[in-house]
Each structure stands twice: as C-alpha cells, then as structure tokens.
Scaffold this active site. Structure first.
Site, mmCIF file in Angstrom:
data_model
loop_
_atom_site.group_PDB
_atom_site.id
_atom_site.type_symbol
_atom_site.label_atom_id
_atom_site.label_comp_id
_atom_site.label_asym_id
_atom_site.label_seq_id
_atom_site.Cartn_x
_atom_site.Cartn_y
_atom_site.Cartn_z
ATOM 1 C CE LYS A 210 46.464 29.035 37.375
ATOM 2 N NZ LYS A 210 45.457 29.945 37.924
ATOM 3 C CD GLN B 152 42.462 28.325 39.485
ATOM 4 O OE1 GLN B 152 43.562 28.826 39.700
ATOM 5 N NE2 GLN B 152 41.986 28.198 38.266
ATOM 6 C CG ASP C 74 44.990 35.488 39.919
ATOM 7 O OD1 ASP C 74 45.425 34.944 38.886
ATOM 8 O OD2 ASP C 74 44.345 34.890 40.797
HETATM 9 N N1 L34 Z 1 42.386 33.102 40.407
HETATM 10 N N2 L34 Z 1 41.321 31.811 38.825
HETATM 11 C C1 L34 Z 1 42.341 32.615 39.166
HETATM 12 N N3 L34 Z 1 43.322 32.952 38.289
HETATM 13 C C2 L34 Z 1 43.306 32.464 37.021
HETATM 14 O O1 L34 Z 1 44.246 32.841 36.148
HETATM 15 C C3 L34 Z 1 42.276 31.595 36.642
HETATM 16 N N4 L34 Z 1 42.205 31.002 35.400
HETATM 17 C C4 L34 Z 1 40.905 30.816 34.770
HETATM 18 C C5 L34 Z 1 40.026 30.077 35.792
HETATM 19 N N5 L34 Z 1 40.199 30.554 37.162
HETATM 20 C C6 L34 Z 1 41.276 31.310 37.557
HETATM 21 C C7 L34 Z 1 43.073 30.067 34.929
HETATM 22 O O2 L34 Z 1 44.125 29.803 35.484
HETATM 23 C C8 L34 Z 1 41.245 29.948 33.566
HETATM 24 N N6 L34 Z 1 42.601 29.490 33.807
HETATM 25 C C9 L34 Z 1 43.277 28.560 32.991
HETATM 26 C C10 L34 Z 1 44.622 28.228 33.216
HETATM 27 C C11 L34 Z 1 45.269 27.309 32.435
HETATM 28 C C12 L34 Z 1 44.640 26.691 31.411
HETATM 29 C C13 L34 Z 1 43.319 27.014 31.144
HETATM 30 C C14 L34 Z 1 42.648 27.943 31.935
HETATM 31 C C15 L34 Z 1 45.391 25.684 30.609
HETATM 32 O O3 L34 Z 1 46.513 25.369 30.902
HETATM 33 N N7 L34 Z 1 44.778 25.103 29.563
HETATM 34 C C16 L34 Z 1 45.412 24.063 28.785
HETATM 35 C C17 L34 Z 1 44.642 22.757 28.899
HETATM 36 C C18 L34 Z 1 44.520 22.299 30.311
HETATM 37 C C19 L34 Z 1 43.601 21.095 30.483
HETATM 38 O O4 L34 Z 1 43.714 20.141 29.691
HETATM 39 O O5 L34 Z 1 42.789 21.113 31.407
HETATM 40 C C20 L34 Z 1 45.461 24.512 27.328
HETATM 41 O O6 L34 Z 1 46.306 24.012 26.592
HETATM 42 O O7 L34 Z 1 44.625 25.364 26.961
#
Ligand code: L34
Length: 284
Positions: free
Chosen positions: A53, A97, A120
């Site tokens: 983020k 988060q 959010d």
């Molecule tokens: N308050 N908490 C709050 N807001 C959110 O919107 C989230 N979430 C979920 C968990 N807790 C939260 C996220 O941001 C899940 N989540 C999230 C955000 C980004 C990614 C996955 C979950 C993401 O970028 N995934 C990448 C891989 C990242 C890695 O390698 O760790 C992908 O390509 O899927």
C-alpha cells in the site's frame, strides 16, 4: 479453450497511470492526498500488504505514512490515536490493517474512524450507504473485483453470481455490489448444504473461503467466470488461491490468478478511495 486470465497487476497499472495524472492536477491546486495506515503487531502477511500500500501510494503521488504500534497496546490507546487522526485536516484517509490482536474490539475501532476518512469502506455508515445505493466508500476488494469484471466486459446484469464466503470485508459487500449491478446473487458459506450443486449454477463464481486450492473444476459450470479472492501461503511462503488454477482453467471462460489477481486491485481501489477522500466527495 482454456480460460482467459484476468491480469490484476496489469489492470492495476493502467488505473494507477490515470490516477497519477489526476494527482498531478490536484497538486497544482494545492491538494496532496494523504493516507495514514495503522499497522499493529508483527504479522508478516500484514506487513507485506501494508508495504504494498505504501509503495503503490508513492507510485501515484499519494503521500502516506505508516504508524507502527506494538501488539500489546490497549484498545483505548488505539482509539485515541484514531480520534487524533480524525481531527488532523492533513490526513484524508485512515486505514487500520486487519486482523487486530484479540484484546481489541475490531468493530469499535472501525466505528471510531470518521466515515469521511474511512477509505476501507468498513464503517457501518459507508456500508449502509452502499446498500441503499448512495455515494459511499466501497470496500476495496469487492470494488476491485467489479472493475476486473467490467474490464473484460463480463456481463453482470441478469447473471447468476454465487459468492462463497460471508465476511464483512469481502463476501457480504461483494454480493451487495453485484446486486447493485443487477445480478442475481446467492451467498454460500461453511454451513451451506450441497455447495457444489449451487456453485455449478453460477455464471460468475466468487471464491473467498481461505483454504488453498479447495475449489476444483467439479464446482464450476462450463464457461463461468471465476474470481479467486484467496491468499494462502504454504510452508515455503508460496502464495496460492482458493481455486485449483490449472484444473479450473480448463473449464472457466475467465479466471483470476493468485498472485497478481485480486490483491493488486484491492490496493488500487484503496488509492482511488484516498483520492476521493481528499477531494471531499464523501462528506454526506
Ligand atoms: N483494513 N485490512 C484492512 N483493509 C484491507 O483491505 C485488508 N486487506 C486484507 C487483509 N487485511 C486488511 C488487504 O489489504 C487482504 N489484503 C490484501 C492486500 C494486498 C494483497 C493481498 C491482500 C496483495 O497485494 N497480494 C499480492 C501478493 C502480495 C504478497 O506477496 O504478499 C498478490 O499479487 O496477490
């Protein structure tokens, strides 16, 4: 023919390119969107997502800071911090988060965030506005999924969408947003009887369960669009979705990968919501 893969990373990049241009213009009027993220404890997945983020914010020109707090802080200390940020005119968006340590009441925290800064879209005011179709901050993951479907001109209106999962942050708002798009929506969850017979009726199948590779092609109707919201990490840190990708690819018309599917779009819609907050478009 194997499914067309919806590349969330590519779509995210296109949307972020547009945002960057918009922010250049906002800055010329003296407005720099600012996001503050509160990160509690040392969960590696949360750290990774928050880093994503921060990086994405910088990429489009959103100023951001991360407030890192110890997992043993009291609930009251956290609530005080949020009140302070609510009162800071320089902060447009506030994100805490999740998940939080067990001694902190998540709902209380969410309801302390000023709805006008709730990027959010988790505050009951924003959820309520979304349900009645008023202007609202939309929860980032479902909002991103709608963008993914639209980017491929996948028809939502009149279609049968099955959502597996009923969390407040994904499943429930996902069904609602699809209903707002005139889909016919069925929610399934861990207590659903005969899940397979229902998912096999889905034109669009949204999978948000949280168990690696659990949905194989036997759950999927020929030609369905399948969206995989799962982010599961196996023992050597490799990410997999809830969907058995190789198997479902042979039966679906569209499929999202993990990684580089829904995840980057979640972050991108957070950026969109932060810009919206900065512009003051959700002050009721
Ligand atoms: N308050 N908490 C709050 N807001 C959110 O919107 C989230 N979430 C979920 C968990 N807790 C939260 C996220 O941001 C899940 N989540 C999230 C955000 C980004 C990614 C996955 C979950 C993401 O970028 N995934 C990448 C891989 C990242 C890695 O390698 O760790 C992908 O390509 O899927």
């Amino acid at each position: 023919m194997p499914a067309e893969i919806i590349n969330g990373q590519q779509l995210a990049k296109e949307l972020r390119d547009n945002m960057r241009e918009e922010i250049v213009q906002l800055k010329e009027t003296g407005l720099t969107p600012h996001l503050t993220v509160i990160l509690i404890g040392d969960d590696p997945a949360s750290h990774s997502y928050v880093k994503g983020k921060e990086k994405a914010s910088a990429e489009v020109g959103i100023s951001s800071n991360i407030i890192r707090l110890n997992a043993d802080l009291s609930e009251q200390e956290l609530l005080n911090k949020i009140v302070e940020l609510n009162q800071d005119d320089h902060v447009h968006g506030i994100l805490v988060q999740l998940p939080l340590p067990n001694h902190i009441d998540e709902q209380k925290v969410i309801e302390t965030i000023d709805p006008a800064k709730d990027v959010d879209g988790f505050h009951p005011i924003n959820i309520g506005r979304m349900i009645v179709g008023q202007d609202a901050f939309l929860p980032c993951t479902p909002y991103g999924i709608i963008q993914m479907l639209k980017s491929k001109n996948i028809v939502i209106e009149g279609k049968h969408v099955v959502v597996i999962g009923r969390s407040n942050i994904v499943g429930k708002p996902m069904g609602q947003l699809l209903l707002n798009e005139n889909a016919t929506v069925t929610y399934c969850h861990s207590r659903t009887n005969d899940l397979k017979s229902i998912t096999n009726q889905a034109d669009i199948l949204i999978v948000a369960i949280g168990k690696a590779n659990i949905i194989d092609s036997s759950y999927v109707k020929e030609g369905a669009a399948v969206i995989d919201v799962g982010v599961n990490r196996n023992t050597d840190g490799k990410l997999t979705g809830d969907v058995d990708f190789e198997d479902v690819k042979q039966k679906a018309s569209f499929l999202t990968p993990v990684p580089k599917g829904v995840g980057p779009m979640t972050i991108t819609m957070l950026l969109a919501n932060t810009i919206k907050a900065a512009k003051g478009l959700n002050k009721g």
